[in-house]
Motif scaffolding. Sequence first.
Motif, PDB file in Angstrom:
ATOM      1  N   UNK B 251       0.825  -1.208   0.000  1.00  0.00           N
ATOM      2  CA  UNK B 251       0.000   0.000   0.000  1.00  0.00           C
ATOM      3  C   UNK B 251       0.864   1.265   0.000  1.00  0.00           C
ATOM      4  N   UNK B 252       2.170   1.102   0.113  1.00  0.00           N
ATOM      5  CA  UNK B 252       3.045   2.266   0.169  1.00  0.00           C
ATOM      6  C   UNK B 252       4.295   1.901   0.928  1.00  0.00           C
ATOM      7  N   UNK B 253       5.459   2.331   0.418  1.00  0.00           N
ATOM      8  CA  UNK B 253       6.702   1.909   1.047  1.00  0.00           C
ATOM      9  C   UNK B 253       6.967   2.637   2.355  1.00  0.00           C
ATOM     10  N   UNK B 260      -1.412   8.376   2.831  1.00  0.00           N
ATOM     11  CA  UNK B 260      -2.052   8.842   1.594  1.00  0.00           C
ATOM     12  C   UNK B 260      -3.011   7.790   1.062  1.00  0.00           C
ATOM     13  N   UNK B 261      -2.577   6.537   1.128  1.00  0.00           N
ATOM     14  CA  UNK B 261      -3.447   5.464   0.643  1.00  0.00           C
ATOM     15  C   UNK B 261      -4.769   5.473   1.406  1.00  0.00           C
ATOM     16  N   UNK B 262      -4.666   5.650   2.725  1.00  0.00           N
ATOM     17  CA  UNK B 262      -5.885   5.677   3.546  1.00  0.00           C
ATOM     18  C   UNK B 262      -6.745   6.879   3.195  1.00  0.00           C
ATOM     19  N   UNK B 308       1.940   5.649  13.065  1.00  0.00           N
ATOM     20  CA  UNK B 308       1.083   5.235  11.943  1.00  0.00           C
ATOM     21  C   UNK B 308       0.820   3.728  12.019  1.00  0.00           C
ATOM     22  N   UNK B 309       1.877   2.955  12.289  1.00  0.00           N
ATOM     23  CA  UNK B 309       1.686   1.505  12.436  1.00  0.00           C
ATOM     24  C   UNK B 309       0.764   1.210  13.610  1.00  0.00           C
ATOM     25  N   UNK B 310       0.945   1.953  14.684  1.00  0.00           N
ATOM     26  CA  UNK B 310       0.146   1.803  15.908  1.00  0.00           C
ATOM     27  C   UNK B 310      -1.341   1.997  15.604  1.00  0.00           C
ATOM     28  N   UNK B 311      -1.653   3.099  14.928  1.00  0.00           N
ATOM     29  CA  UNK B 311      -3.058   3.367  14.649  1.00  0.00           C
ATOM     30  C   UNK B 311      -3.623   2.323  13.682  1.00  0.00           C
ATOM     31  N   UNK B 312      -2.852   1.985  12.671  1.00  0.00           N
ATOM     32  CA  UNK B 312      -3.354   0.986  11.713  1.00  0.00           C
ATOM     33  C   UNK B 312      -3.538  -0.366  12.392  1.00  0.00           C
ATOM     34  N   UNK B 319      -5.231   9.038   9.186  1.00  0.00           N
ATOM     35  CA  UNK B 319      -5.254  10.228   8.335  1.00  0.00           C
ATOM     36  C   UNK B 319      -4.815  11.497   9.072  1.00  0.00           C
ATOM     37  N   UNK B 320      -5.137  11.604  10.352  1.00  0.00           N
ATOM     38  CA  UNK B 320      -4.752  12.814  11.091  1.00  0.00           C
ATOM     39  C   UNK B 320      -3.244  12.921  11.260  1.00  0.00           C
TER      40      UNK B 320
END
Lengths: 671, 671
Positions: B251-253, B260-262, B308-312, B319-320
């Motif tokens: 989904x993105x490196x 952005x993908x999200x 970002x990994x945490x939220x995903x 996104x925030x």
Amino acid sequence: MTEDALVIFTPSGKRGRVAKGTTVLAAARALGVDLDSVCGGRGICSKCQIAPGFGDFPKHGIHVSEDALSPVNAVEERYDRVRGLKPGRRLGCQACIQGDVLLDVPPESQVHRQVIRKSASERVMEMDPATRPFLITVAEPDMHEPSGDFQRLAEALEKQWNVSGLQADLEVLRELQPALRKGAWQVTAAVCDAGDGTAPRLVATFPGYREAPLFGLAIDLGSTTIAGHLVRLDDGSVLASSGLMNPQIRFGEDLMSRVSYAMMNPGGDREMTTAVRAALGDLAQALVTEAGVEAQAVVEAVIVCNPVMHHLLLGIDPVELGQAPFALATSAALNFPAREIGLAAIAPGARAYTLPLIAGHVGADCAAVALAEAPEARADLSLIVDVGTNAEILLGNNQRVLACSSPTGPAFEGAQISSGQRAAPGAIERIEIDPVTKEPRFRIIGNEHWSDDPAFGTPEITGICGSGIIEAVAEMRMAGILDASGLIGSAEQVGTERCVATGRTHEYLLHDGAPNGPRITVTQGDIRAIQLAKSALYAGARLLMDEMGVDHVDRVVLAGAFGAHISPKHAMVLGMIPDVPLSAVTSAGNAAGTGARMALCSRAARRQIEAQVHRITKVETAIEPRFQEHFVAANAIPHATDPFAQLRAIAPLPEVSFNLGGEGSGRRRRR
Amino acid sequence: MTEDALVIFTPSGKRGRVAKGTTVLAAARALGVDLDSVCGGRGICSKCQIAPGFGDFPKHGIHVSEDALSPVNAVEERYDRVRGLKPGRRLGCQACIQGDVLLDVPPESQVHRQVIRKSASERVMEMDPATRPFLITVAEPDMHEPSGDFQRLAEALEKQWNVSGLQADLEVLRELQPALRKGAWQVTAAVCDAGDGTAPRLVATFPGYREAPLFGLAIDLGSTTIAGHLVRLDDGSVLASSGLMNPQIRFGEDLMSRVSYAMMNPGGDREMTTAVRAALGDLAQALVTEAGVEAQAVVEAVIVCNPVMHHLLLGIDPVELGQAPFALATSAALNFPAREIGLAAIAPGARAYTLPLIAGHVGADCAAVALAEAPEARADLSLIVDVGTNAEILLGNNQRVLACSSPTGPAFEGAQISSGQRAAPGAIERIEIDPVTKEPRFRIIGNEHWSDDPAFGTPEITGICGSGIIEAVAEMRMAGILDASGLIGSAEQVGTERCVATGRTHEYLLHDGAPNGPRITVTQGDIRAIQLAKSALYAGARLLMDEMGVDHVDRVVLAGAFGAHISPKHAMVLGMIPDVPLSAVTSAGNAAGTGARMALCSRAARRQIEAQVHRITKVETAIEPRFQEHFVAANAIPHATDPFAQLRAIAPLPEVSFNLGGEGSGRRRRR
């Protein structure tokens, strides 16, 4: 120089002195008066309305001058213009105390308002739901003082509402950020404070101020049917009710056949769990649609059910409940995320509460009946019978309460009956048979006229529901069509062509099907199914009476999903319940459902039943030899005549008995 | 008549008098001595072994006679016969105190034993895991006193272990009944007491006494790779380690492309959540298989990762985090059911713990590094750099600690490099280039010989890993193949046919592919990718130094999944890190993983980092203008020579500079 003023609140009578200039809302909080507010004093929610009294109040020893409150301000004027304020009302968060004042808090401004439950006892219940709305203004994120949106919301909740230690599930955290931004950092937070020592939990967030109330589901999960109510959590009123068949029926009609299915089929319990959770999801959807409310505002669910349904719903294999000692995996009340049991489309953090179980065969449904009917609060001896596929029976007074469960099977719900059906339009629900001509007349659901009334018309007649079959059997007995053993006589024996031979037995033709619809009869098999069911019910009641050491009860309460529809007279003719004066038989409607609603609306009710179940004496019918004795003895249909005939001045007819070919005497042992 | 005796425990030195006849275990509990026991004194687990000392102990002021303890009893004899007891050891639950006695508690008999972490600091950590095993004897169900199996287990836990208020998830309740029956009403219960004010939770039940320890997972969830360790929760040792690629790469490196993908794809965040949770499940499975342990005994997981990994991972749309003010949905440490994040095949009630986040771009991985390296415990100024797709940077001492994160991209991990690959057998990891001949030699993972050694043989050479590419670029610079701007010279300019023209730029041929495998080169694009990555890293470090008001640091700690493999010299030639004496550069290995292990083994470590994150000053690189300045300034490759040449007595070569056709001067601004 007097800086403070006397404030008296009614109806609580709470009084005290506050500094002049204090708002009414602040004064109420300072004095511990129950005055609602969702917006926290921002002049938005109007929940804090009060009615000041002016003039002399000798009873309270106070004189209130016209200027005791500050004049109506711009916020109140605007609210009145836009939404309308009742005459004499003020917004408690806007009106400031300027002199001694008497303030009435109307019921709708009380968080813990009292509501009267519609039941025989008309008991009063105080609204005290676990989940309540709070309007919160959350600090915006600051890159230089980074912290989570949730942490800032929790801080604001503590600061603005004195609710500390907020927790949230991952599913709720997911929804938080969009809600905060959409509401420009103001949200209405639904917070569940279960009152059981666990931390308050964020259940849902709504952008800005949420005008509409929060909702809850009260679900009575029966073996055959699942009934649900959508309830307002501010005033306890029911907005929608719906029901559906328990999809587990395909795995077995009664509890023990479902336990057997789980024992015989690896993974069988999981299949049944999946089925019932899907049904709960469907039910919630149906209720939300019917009521036209936002699914995300459904923040709680209370479920009552018997132990086998309970374990299957929670994902626990019920196999231990199929054999002595009928060990429950867990007996206590549980509070857990509603999404774990299929209630996924409601608020993301919605909580589910299950009432405690009383014993291996006496479930949370029985606990709910005990909560709703509260036999422990009365001096007279109540027998409370909740009729379903399994009957829950309570016997007690303020000295002692006993409980048991009895496997009646689904016959009382119209299942396993040849013309049986659910209670729905077109179903025969009331029956009378003329004792002389043996001709029937009946009423169907959805039609207020009797079938012999020309106004009845030619509606479609589809079958017989549970209350209808009870009346049919009792009326057949009183008309001499049945003997005491339950045998249907032949056309010659009874004297009517409506008794039709089918093989070696007979059936009674209730309706020939004209002009449309099926032919509706009561077969010998139907009679036997009802006899088994009523014997089980009666035997359970007798067992409790034995245990209590009594041979009569003061009153009988008929409960159950269709309890309200059973005719007490016919139940007594049939021998479902012990004989008592007709005036001592009342209907409690769906008492289990009422208990579920009470637990939904009141944390105090939860604490009450959690304590009460430990005081109830449990009687296990399955291993009690006397239950079998009572069961066999109760097989006969005792009353050949209306036991209340004196009330109607109908002369009793002579007792009859039929012989069934070579099967020996149709007469059975009478109690 | 003396009824009591003096007892002294070593190494704690705790002492007191107990009644003669008291067991050693009971005495230890009475005196607050840390003596382990899983079976609660039943003589089963042998965890309570102690070593009595006999004779005179003047230091302790005690004389111990030979009969100070009761003779070895049948339980101990049997245990010694079957399992073997070390000489001089007794079972604390069997040996009774009969006189004054000195008792040594060996480390393996201590619950809170100290373990030394293998890191530069060799810090000592005390074992204090949240989840521990308890052997419990549960009362059998009694039909006449019905209660749930879980309630009887909870009562037994309270009575036998003084742990009260036990809770359990539905998934755990499901497993309880079979375990109790299989164990004949004796189970080893894994109970998680998080120590954060929440109720203890039942995590798993094992029939009878469980001999083997409980396990936990320490997971470092990176943008590119996910690394996991399976850890024994009794002594903290690692039984298995494994890693896999983060499946979100598709989904993105880098992080921002995933955000952005999200943003661009509705439901895109859910796709990435699903992918990473599945990977975590696979990783857990791989670790359990590798270690050969029972999956149901894995009772905890600690996860560290960037925000970002945490939220995903938690199912929160990131996104925030893609725009100022980089607001986190939640920043605090979380404790929740591990099954909710894909860890479903382990213990049914296993708990997951995520470390707190420091800021919108400074995550739980950085917190874990801070926990492992503890710069706040030292007087000298440490720069700690955790190199990954995102670099976490800490600068601090016992006065103040700063943190930031810098978006280096995946080049340091071998991604976005033409011949790049993961660190795996066949990958070039060490490189030297002769400054005169410009000929390279290298080593590959899985081969201890250099490529110019005949013993090297003809292995398959598959690519260059992260540490290899760093060395390649640094060596190319020192050999005069690169100029300070990072431009590769032509064959004529450099004087080697290994510089091959490709379009308008050149590439350096590291390996021609003979006799098998691909041709391996370092392209101009590779150099640019490394320059961007190292500039970001260096700029982050400089920004923190500016904030701290210093222009040098006392020591540099290289951390990260491949931190242990980076050559400090090459890192400094490249300008990844500020110049310090080589002896002041240490490797901390996977410090984030170490921090995760510490949080797994010690509740105190959790409390420590939860408090420490609030004391760390966060610096946001994304909006700091000086970061851009430092980033641009750091583009050059500063050292044309080995900065530690004096250590190796190699003479520096003259500085070079190359022109790239019409592109203007290849020389860029130097810091």
